[in-house]
Design a protein around this motif. Structure first.
Motif, PDB file in Angstrom:
ATOM      1  N   GLU A 297       0.835  -1.209   0.000  1.00  0.00           N
ATOM      2  CA  GLU A 297       0.000   0.000   0.000  1.00  0.00           C
ATOM      3  C   GLU A 297       0.865   1.254   0.000  1.00  0.00           C
ATOM      4  O   GLU A 297       0.589   2.220  -0.727  1.00  0.00           O
ATOM      5  N   ARG A 301       1.094   4.135  -2.985  1.00  0.00           N
ATOM      6  CA  ARG A 301       0.897   5.575  -2.723  1.00  0.00           C
ATOM      7  C   ARG A 301       2.099   6.389  -3.207  1.00  0.00           C
ATOM      8  O   ARG A 301       1.939   7.517  -3.683  1.00  0.00           O
ATOM      9  N   GLU A 437      -6.818   0.059  -4.326  1.00  0.00           N
ATOM     10  CA  GLU A 437      -6.319  -0.464  -3.055  1.00  0.00           C
ATOM     11  C   GLU A 437      -5.879  -1.909  -3.253  1.00  0.00           C
ATOM     12  O   GLU A 437      -6.648  -2.739  -3.763  1.00  0.00           O
ATOM     13  N   LEU A 444      -8.474   4.127  -5.022  1.00  0.00           N
ATOM     14  CA  LEU A 444      -7.755   5.076  -4.162  1.00  0.00           C
ATOM     15  C   LEU A 444      -7.814   6.480  -4.737  1.00  0.00           C
ATOM     16  O   LEU A 444      -7.959   7.461  -4.017  1.00  0.00           O
TER      17      LEU A 444
END
Length: 474
Positions: A297, A301, A437, A444
């Motif tokens: 994750e 990002r 995600e 996201l």
């Protein structure tokens, strides 16, 4: 300050700009200084004309156009006005002459890169559903002497422009295509043992050189090969698993492009995308899988942040950026790239682009708005007779017709004008990156890019759907 000193200073500036161009630097400050000297020298010319003065004026004018073209999407008032009447072939021919290139290989490569930088792909071709319509787009000719910079083309039109430029330097480009197919590309006989394949508009191995040239990335459609490879289609070689062995052999020949680009001053060692990939840890994991959920994750990002912040190369549009982004996506870990979806949204340009252009450039000079509209409407005329073309142009020139009226008039004359003309240039490309995600597959974020709005982020599907209501997807 006497006239001779001013001329010498102007010449020193042209030399500095030439050195900058070799390093791929196109400074707007230099363009501003060149304009100042140009104004002064034109005043001097009225009183004391000379050969060196004329040569300096011509050189300064060329430098300004070159810098303005490189910085086109910064929308400087001087830049946009300077490009209004610029012939794309004249522009490239002058680039080659001012670089004093004599070697046919260097000329072919330099023209290939520079032409691809200032043309866009006509995505109307992609959206046609029947072969007749596709053929009409491909068979439409261009005025090779007058086609403007930043025009929209398909393979056949790109080849006509490229062929005209190289013919100016005594280099013959042979048109190649397979029977029953629309796509065309070029082939140059370099010597008795070697040929050059040139194909800037086809998507080859998930990449297209109209994009690669703008980002100064390794190209896929230009390659020097032994003569026995004559008449090969690079798309077929790299997009058909049966040709894997041939593809492997041809990949080795691409390395020569790097040496040529070093000679031309495009790169010192690595291409810009290679430097970005080498310097960013995101792209150091190749085909690995980030198994830890928290790590994956966090990695995703960071990838989202990278795509938000990366500088978009000059003049790249919403269609071409697909290949640029894909260069980076392919270097991410397997499970990270699996959670990024990239696609191109095709929207109705009359409902979106024209409105956006007039909003974006409300304060822009009237001449520039006319130029933009001219680019948008020009492809209608390729399918009309000379008499019909003149009639349309005259009515536009006199302000009798606007965009909607032209479209309606074309629709009413479908017995005279082919069905395709109602759709020509009705498409505008927006790039969409959607991030999911890793564990839940929930969205996201959604990132859109196109030149007029830049990069825009939507935090969820609902926000994105609100935007979708403002456009007409095709």
């Amino acid at each position: 300050m006497d006239n001779e000193m001013i001329i010498n200073e102007a010449l020193a500036l042209t030399e500095k700009c030439d050195e900058d161009f070799l390093r791929n630097i196109f400074s707007l400050d230099n363009a501003k200084k060149a304009r100042e000297y140009l104004t002064i020298l034109k005043k001097i010319k009225k009183e004391n004309d000379s050969t060196i003065l004329n040569a300096t004026i011509k050189k300064l004018s060329f430098i300004i156009k070159q810098i303005d073209a490189a910085n086109y999407h910064t929308y400087q008032k001087e830049s946009i006005l300077n490009l209004v009447s610029l012939s794309v072939t004249d522009y490239i021919i002058n680039l080659i002459k001012n670089k004093h290139l004599l070697d046919p290989l260097l000329i072919a490569r330099y023209a290939y890169i520079e032409l691809a930088k200032v043309l866009y792909y006509d995505i109307s071709y992609i959206k046609q559903t029947d072969l007749i319509s596709k053929s009409k787009i491909c068979n439409a000719s261009v005025n090779v002497k007058k086609e403007k910079i930043f025009s929209y083309v398909v393979c056949s039109q790109w080849l006509q422009l490229y062929t005209y430029i190289l013919n100016e330097f005594g280099i013959e480009v042979i048109k190649r295509n397979f029977p029953g197919e629309d796509h065309v590309w070029g082939e140059i006989k370099l010597d008795d043992k070697h040929i050059i394949i040139v194909d800037a508009t086809d998507y080859i191995n998930s990449s297209i050189d109209l994009s690669n040239a703008k980002s100064m990335s390794p190209t896929v459609g230009f390659v020097v090969l032994p003569s026995e490879y004559s008449n090969i289609k690079l798309f077929d070689i790299f997009n058909n698993s049966r040709n894997n062995e041939t593809a492997k052999t041809i990949r080795d020949y691409y390395e020569l492009n790097r040496d040529i680009d070093k000679t031309l001053g495009y790169i010192v060692d690595k291409y810009p995308v290679e430097e970005i990939i080498a310097e960013n840890e995101l792209f150091h994991y190749g085909n690995e899988i980030i198994s830890n959920s928290k790590d994956s994750e966090m990695f995703l990002r960071k990838a989202m942040s990278f795509f938000r912040k990366i500088k978009i190369p000059n003049n790249m549009d919403g269609y071409e950026i697909y290949a640029y982004y894909m260069t980076f996506i392919k270097k991410l870990p397997l499970n990270i790239r699996a959670n990024i979806n990239e696609e191109t949204l095709y929207v109705d340009s009359f409902n979106y682009k024209i409105k956006k252009l007039h909003t974006k450039f409300l304060q822009a000079p009237h001449e520039y708005l006319e130029y933009l509209n001219g680019l948008i409407y020009s492809r209608y005329y390729k399918y009309l007779t000379e008499k019909e073309t003149n009639n349309f142009l005259e009515q536009m020139k006199n302000g009798v017709l606007d965009g909607e009226q032209i479209r309606d008039l074309i629709a009413k004359n479908e017995l005279v004008i082919a069905e395709i003309n109602r759709n020509i240039n009705s498409y505008y490309a927006i790039n969409k990156l959607q991030f999911f995600e890793p564990m839940t597959s929930e969205t996201l974020a959604i990132q859109l890019f196109e030149p007029m709005m830049g990069t825009k982020i939507y935090k969820n599907i609902d926000e994105y759907n609100e935007f979708k209501k403002t456009i007409v997807l095709k």
